[in-house]
Design a protein around this motif. Structure first.
Motif, mmCIF file in Angstrom:
data_model
loop_
_atom_site.group_PDB
_atom_site.id
_atom_site.type_symbol
_atom_site.label_atom_id
_atom_site.label_comp_id
_atom_site.label_asym_id
_atom_site.label_seq_id
_atom_site.Cartn_x
_atom_site.Cartn_y
_atom_site.Cartn_z
ATOM 1 N N GLN A 215 0.698 -1.292 0.114
ATOM 2 C CA GLN A 215 -0.002 0.018 -0.011
ATOM 3 C C GLN A 215 0.846 1.003 -0.037
ATOM 4 N N GLY A 216 0.436 2.250 -0.653
ATOM 5 C CA GLY A 216 1.012 3.760 -0.630
ATOM 6 C C GLY A 216 0.204 4.506 -1.251
ATOM 7 N N THR A 217 0.367 5.909 -0.865
ATOM 8 C CA THR A 217 -0.290 6.929 -1.280
ATOM 9 C C THR A 217 0.453 7.787 -2.260
ATOM 10 N N TYR A 218 -0.130 8.391 -3.280
ATOM 11 C CA TYR A 218 0.578 9.095 -4.426
ATOM 12 C C TYR A 218 -0.329 10.246 -4.861
ATOM 13 N N GLU A 219 0.501 11.164 -5.285
ATOM 14 C CA GLU A 219 -0.143 12.351 -5.919
ATOM 15 C C GLU A 219 -0.004 12.005 -7.600
ATOM 16 N N ILE A 220 -0.995 11.904 -8.435
ATOM 17 C CA ILE A 220 -0.971 11.516 -9.646
ATOM 18 C C ILE A 220 -1.554 12.829 -10.338
ATOM 19 N N PRO A 221 -0.366 13.195 -11.336
ATOM 20 C CA PRO A 221 -0.771 14.785 -11.892
ATOM 21 C C PRO A 221 -1.891 14.191 -12.929
ATOM 22 N N ALA A 222 -2.496 15.541 -13.352
ATOM 23 C CA ALA A 222 -3.644 15.380 -14.306
ATOM 24 C C ALA A 222 -3.196 14.856 -15.598
ATOM 25 N N GLY A 223 -4.215 13.761 -16.129
ATOM 26 C CA GLY A 223 -3.802 13.306 -17.466
ATOM 27 C C GLY A 223 -2.590 12.196 -17.144
ATOM 28 N N GLY A 280 -5.018 14.303 -8.538
ATOM 29 C CA GLY A 280 -5.525 14.122 -7.386
ATOM 30 C C GLY A 280 -4.604 13.052 -6.534
ATOM 31 N N THR A 281 -4.923 12.821 -5.153
ATOM 32 C CA THR A 281 -4.213 12.196 -4.398
ATOM 33 C C THR A 281 -4.956 10.859 -4.242
ATOM 34 N N VAL A 282 -4.052 9.503 -4.421
ATOM 35 C CA VAL A 282 -4.707 8.404 -4.592
ATOM 36 C C VAL A 282 -3.908 7.217 -4.025
ATOM 37 N N ARG A 283 -4.705 6.495 -3.095
ATOM 38 C CA ARG A 283 -4.165 5.541 -2.203
ATOM 39 C C ARG A 283 -4.519 4.107 -2.983
ATOM 40 N N LYS A 294 -6.975 -2.051 -5.554
ATOM 41 C CA LYS A 294 -7.767 -1.236 -4.951
ATOM 42 C C LYS A 294 -7.033 0.254 -5.153
ATOM 43 N N PHE A 295 -8.073 1.375 -5.928
ATOM 44 C CA PHE A 295 -7.416 2.524 -5.720
ATOM 45 C C PHE A 295 -8.458 3.670 -5.494
ATOM 46 N N GLU A 296 -7.857 4.155 -4.279
ATOM 47 C CA GLU A 296 -9.043 5.392 -3.663
ATOM 48 C C GLU A 296 -8.682 6.607 -3.864
ATOM 49 N N GLN A 297 -9.525 7.620 -4.770
ATOM 50 C CA GLN A 297 -9.068 9.006 -4.543
ATOM 51 C C GLN A 297 -9.609 9.562 -3.100
ATOM 52 N N LEU A 298 -8.371 10.310 -2.593
ATOM 53 C CA LEU A 298 -8.452 10.773 -1.128
ATOM 54 C C LEU A 298 -8.803 12.176 -1.214
#
Length: 298
Positions: A215-223, A280-283, A294-298
């Protein structure tokens, strides 16, 4: 036992189970009807000598192939134990991570030390105590894998035990494993050893030793929501890719209510991607036990 040797061993597993579409060929296909009974781990001369384990040295083992009655492509796993009072052996529950397909191995001193420390119950650096020179046991497990990369039960056999009488371990504590997020979000950096530092922000860590859940949380840029996961930094075609499907193509997904639950193909090449991702931020959670993501937008 889960290891990345699926495709090279699929043919052996199918032959073993006698799965064939041509009835006329049945007589020539090897089929194992009884479990093997003979499997010998040789006693090396160094088993009588003092061995000080380190990160850089190895211990050489060799063994006979189990009596499968035909030339089988088996996978071999090393197990390490600590010899205690009355010659009782406390085996490390986990087999060494590195596996082998030949009957000889130069086994990493660091891996052996990790197993010794695990058998001693040392789970963190602060737990470690120097236990001195001791007798250490080793044995080999053998199995043929099926097309799902699992052991075929009837092929499993454990060798005899060899005792190394004077072995000195060191502080090498098994840590949770890590994987890497590889994709547009990180600029499609190659999953190679040379890229380890460049990928430091895209590591996904196991939640605990042996849990199989990452598990990890990441900031995924637009597009840029487009990626797959790599279990090792062995290059694009090193067999470590985990993806959305077997095909090397993208799979559009939707985060319903900000959440996506789906399958992970191991190994797999397909990328998970979200069209029109606004950033946005995704776990991210990968469960290797259930082969789910599992992908969760935080």
């Amino acid at each position: 036992m889960k290891h990345n040797k699926i495709f090279s061993l699929l043919a052996a597993g199918m032959a073993l189970l006698g799965m064939t579409s041509c009835a006329d060929d049945n007589d020539s296909n090897p089929v194992l009807n009884t479990a093997p009974t003979t499997f010998v781990l040789n006693t090396p001369t160094m088993s009588e000598q003092y061995i000080e384990l380190s990160e850089d040295n190895t211990v050489t083992l060799s063994w006979s192939q189990p009596d499968y009655t035909f030339a089988a492509l088996a996978t071999y796993y090393i197990q390490v134990g600590v010899v205690g009072n009355g010659d009782a052996i406390t085996w490390c529950d986990d087999l060494l991570e590195t596996t082998y397909t030949t009957c000889k191995a130069d086994v990493s001193g660091e891996e052996i030390a990790m197993a010794i420390n695990a058998a001693d119950g040392f789970k963190a650096d602060e737990d470690y105590r120097d236990m001195g020179v001791r007798a250490i046991a080793m044995r080999v497990h053998s199995a043929i894998l099926d097309g799902e990369n699992n052991d075929i039960p009837i092929t499993k056999i454990v060798s005899n035990t060899v005792i190394f009488k004077k072995m000195q371990s060191f502080k090498a504590i098994k840590a949770p494993k890590k994987m890497w997020i590889i994709g547009a979000c990180g600029g499609w950096t190659e999953p190679s050893e040379g890229s380890r530092e460049a990928l430091v922000d895209w590591v996904i860590n196991e939640t605990g030793v042996g849990t199989g859940i990452y598990q990890g949380t990441y900031e995924i840029p637009a597009g840029n929501f487009q990626f797959r996961i790599y279990s090792a930094l062995t290059g694009w075609d090193g067999g470590a890719s985990i993806g959305s499907q077997e095909a090397d193509s993208n799979k559009d997904i939707t985060l319903t209510g900000g959440v996506y639950d789906g399958d992970a193909t191991i190994p797999g090449k397909g990328n998970w991607q979200v069209a029109g991702w606004e950033g946005g931020t995704v776990r991210i959670t990968l469960n290797m036990n259930t082969k789910k993501v599992k992908f969760e937008q935080l």
